[in-house]
Design an enzyme around this catalytic site. Structure first.
Site, PDB file in Angstrom:
ATOM      1  N   LYS A 178      31.968  27.844  26.994  1.00  0.00           N
ATOM      2  CA  LYS A 178      31.505  26.597  27.632  1.00  0.00           C
ATOM      3  C   LYS A 178      31.454  26.846  29.140  1.00  0.00           C
ATOM      4  O   LYS A 178      32.490  26.827  29.803  1.00  0.00           O
ATOM      5  CB  LYS A 178      32.488  25.457  27.323  1.00  0.00           C
ATOM      6  CG  LYS A 178      31.901  24.041  27.347  1.00  0.00           C
ATOM      7  CD  LYS A 178      31.504  23.535  28.713  1.00  0.00           C
ATOM      8  CE  LYS A 178      32.693  23.211  29.607  1.00  0.00           C
ATOM      9  NZ  LYS A 178      32.206  22.755  30.960  1.00  0.00           N
ATOM     10  N   GLU A 254      42.973  32.275  35.090  1.00  0.00           N
ATOM     11  CA  GLU A 254      42.791  32.731  36.463  1.00  0.00           C
ATOM     12  C   GLU A 254      42.446  31.486  37.250  1.00  0.00           C
ATOM     13  O   GLU A 254      41.354  30.937  37.084  1.00  0.00           O
ATOM     14  CB  GLU A 254      41.680  33.781  36.516  1.00  0.00           C
ATOM     15  CG  GLU A 254      41.708  34.626  37.765  1.00  0.00           C
ATOM     16  CD  GLU A 254      40.632  34.209  38.736  1.00  0.00           C
ATOM     17  OE1 GLU A 254      39.455  34.433  38.415  1.00  0.00           O
ATOM     18  OE2 GLU A 254      40.970  33.643  39.803  1.00  0.00           O
ATOM     19  N   CYS A 288      37.483  32.403  44.279  1.00  0.00           N
ATOM     20  CA  CYS A 288      38.938  32.212  44.160  1.00  0.00           C
ATOM     21  C   CYS A 288      39.696  33.208  45.027  1.00  0.00           C
ATOM     22  O   CYS A 288      40.849  32.996  45.362  1.00  0.00           O
ATOM     23  CB  CYS A 288      39.361  32.373  42.701  1.00  0.00           C
ATOM     24  SG  CYS A 288      38.902  33.963  42.016  1.00  0.00           S
ATOM     25  N   GLU A 381      44.320  24.168  48.205  1.00  0.00           N
ATOM     26  CA  GLU A 381      43.079  24.948  48.112  1.00  0.00           C
ATOM     27  C   GLU A 381      41.885  24.056  48.430  1.00  0.00           C
ATOM     28  O   GLU A 381      41.733  22.992  47.841  1.00  0.00           O
ATOM     29  CB  GLU A 381      42.913  25.537  46.712  1.00  0.00           C
ATOM     30  CG  GLU A 381      41.631  26.349  46.550  1.00  0.00           C
ATOM     31  CD  GLU A 381      41.470  26.949  45.163  1.00  0.00           C
ATOM     32  OE1 GLU A 381      41.530  26.205  44.154  1.00  0.00           O
ATOM     33  OE2 GLU A 381      41.293  28.177  45.086  1.00  0.00           O
TER      34      GLU A 381
HETATM   35  O1  6UN Z   1      35.649  40.171  41.057  1.00  0.00           O
HETATM   36  C1  6UN Z   1      36.076  39.866  39.945  1.00  0.00           C
HETATM   37  O2  6UN Z   1      36.303  40.653  39.015  1.00  0.00           O
HETATM   38  C2  6UN Z   1      36.399  38.484  39.663  1.00  0.00           C
HETATM   39  O3  6UN Z   1      36.759  38.207  38.556  1.00  0.00           O
HETATM   40  C3  6UN Z   1      36.252  37.489  40.701  1.00  0.00           C
HETATM   41  C4  6UN Z   1      36.778  36.267  40.497  1.00  0.00           C
HETATM   42  C5  6UN Z   1      36.530  35.220  41.409  1.00  0.00           C
HETATM   43  C6  6UN Z   1      36.941  33.968  41.131  1.00  0.00           C
HETATM   44  O4  6UN Z   1      36.537  32.918  41.823  1.00  0.00           O
END
Ligand code: 6UN
Length: 477
Positions: A178, A254, A288, A381
């Site tokens: 999703k 994450e 992130c 954040e």
């Molecule tokens: O660069 C990456 O492998 C990745 O997963 C980046 C994640 C960013 C999240 O906002």
């Protein structure tokens, strides 16, 4: 290409249509079907049938061949994927063309290599006094979890969707994905590529829609889901975890970050300025991993801050926030920073372009200073193009400041003293610490955060471990 669900090997636009808007100028550029509870249930059932049927009978070699075919399929439609990602996100084309789409191809290829080459362990066992030979052979095999729910965000839509789908499929799971309601287009193109690659129906399913009380929640609360992999805001992660608790469903998260940069007096200042400009303002801070807190050793503080602010003021080809709501949230933090007493050194408002972009969701790259660690601007954040700069005196203070946060995803350390780099990096409460660089990625390395930044790690064997269950077999011989 019209966003559509992909369920049990068939595309469908079932559900109430909602508007898809361009973040560049606010125009409606399409509609997206909202998956109903029934559509989500149909997708989960299709995934279960696949993993208990033809997809569950595939070998790791066959699955890795499918992953390579998917990578080739994305590559063959590269420009379409770039155009779709730019249309949904408004990000600069070169960012989509050099990061988002190449990494999606890389995600499938790296997991095809990693899954195919992954060894398992065996232990010849001797148990003195055990009946008979007293010997046994212990070996580990891995079983897929079953049906995996993937909830992916709007900032790197295809990169982060495939970052989970590739290892989940490689490990033999069936997937119900999703994507964010803001960015349905490359996910739909991915479903077309997967369909063309010939995976058995139900191995991969795609449902569109919103999160709370909608498709996302229908999926994460579904009793037929065996695991949930999610990238997004920490608050959403908490909500998903509450749903997952009912069925003790394993989660891989994450989540958010408030990533610090530590600039020591012995840093290569130009490199540190350039690197912090990139880490704070790439994709307008909507990654992130972006820096939102910058701590600079006092002797070089003024020179660094002046250079960073000047470069931030000079930025021109940056993209917009993903939506009007997110733009308003970021601007509310710009106002909050001033209310909390910050000095604005760059930006702080909305740019005026004098063209259609004035109807979009742009905010200025912003640098602020002068706030205490307790300020909300320093603790919460923002997920936009803003960083707060502050001085520090010594290494211990730098580490204390960096760790003084509810988050712990990524950090950057700028220093030419390698002993210092190796002393400081492991002391930072984060999952990833870059030294004299930012977002330099090796897909085999552990990727994820601590504290409110997440649960578990992705990347390489870490993803393959999450998406499979080890089974120890002990045979008396
Ligand atoms: O660069 C990456 O492998 C990745 O997963 C980046 C994640 C960013 C999240 O906002």
């Amino acid at each position: 290409m019209k966003p559509a669900h992909y369920v049990n090997g068939a595309f469908t636009a079932a559900g109430t249509a909602f508007p898809l808007r361009s973040p560049v100028d606010g125009r409606e550029i399409g509609t997206v079907p909202e998956a109903s509870r029934e559509t989500v249930d149909e997708a989960v059932r299709a995934a279960r049938a696949a993993v208990e049927g033809p997809w569950g009978r595939t070998s790791v070699e066959e699955r890795c061949a499918y992953l390579r075919r998917i990578a080739d399929g994305i590559e063959a439609r590269f420009d379409e994927f770039v155009a779709a990602e730019v249309a949904d996100t408004g990000k600069p084309r070169d960012l989509a063309a050099t990061v988002d789409i190449p990494r999606a191809i890389g995600n499938f290829r790296s997991y095809a290599d990693l899954a195919y080459g992954r060894p398992e362990r065996a232990y010849p066992t001797t148990v003195p006094g055990w009946s008979g030979s007293g010997r046994a052979l212990n070996y580990t095999v891995r079983r897929p979890l079953g049906v995996v729910a993937v909830i992916s965000p709007w900032n790197l839509p295809l990169l982060l969707l495939t970052w989970k789908v590739a290892p989940a499929l490689a490990a033999g799971n069936a997937v119900v994905a999703k994507p964010s309601e803001e960015t349905p287009s490359t996910a739909t193109l991915l479903a077309e590529v997967i369909d063309a690659a010939g995976l058995p129906a139900g191995a991969f399913n795609l449902v569109h829609g919103h999160g709370a009380n909608a498709a996302g929640e229908h999926l994460t609360a579904h009793p037929g889901v065996d695991a949930i992999a999610f990238t997004g805001a920490s608050a959403t992660g908490s909500a998903i975890m509450r749903n997952a608790a009912a069925h003790v469903t394993p989660v891989s998260f994450e989540l958010g970050g408030k990533n610090p940069a530590l600039v020591f007096e012995d840093a290569d200042l130009e490199e540190a300025v350039e690197g912090t400009l990139r880490s704070s303002f790439t994709h307008s801070g909507q990654i992130c991993l972006c820096t939102e807190r910058v701590y600079v050793q006092r002797p070089v503080y003024d020179a660094f801050v002046e250079a960073l602010a000047e470069r931030a003021r000079g930025l021109r080809d940056y993209g917009p926030m993903i939506s009007a709501e997110h733009r308003d949230k970021v601007l509310s933090y710009y106002r909050l920073a001033v209310e909390e007493g910050a000095t604005v050194l760059a930006g702080g408002g909305v740019p005026v372009f004098g063209d259609a972009r004035d109807g979009g969701y742009y905010v200025e790259p912003t640098v602020v200073a002068g706030l205490p660690q307790t300020a909300r601007t320093v603790r919460e954040e923002v997920f936009g193009p803003i960083c707060h700069v502050a001085p520090f005196d010594d290494e211990d203070e730098a580490v204390r400041l960096a760790n003084d946060s509810p988050y712990g995803l990524a950090a950057t350390v700028w220093t030419t003293d390698l002993s210092r780099a190796h002393r400081v990096a492991p002391r930072i409460e984060a999952g990833i610490v870059w030294v004299n660089c930012w977002n330099l990625r090796d897909l085999r390395t552990p990727f994820g955060g601590v504290k409110a930044s997440g649960i578990g790690r992705e990347g390489g064997e870490y993803s393959l471990d999450f998406f499979s269950e080890p089974v120890n077999v002990c045979v008396k011989i």
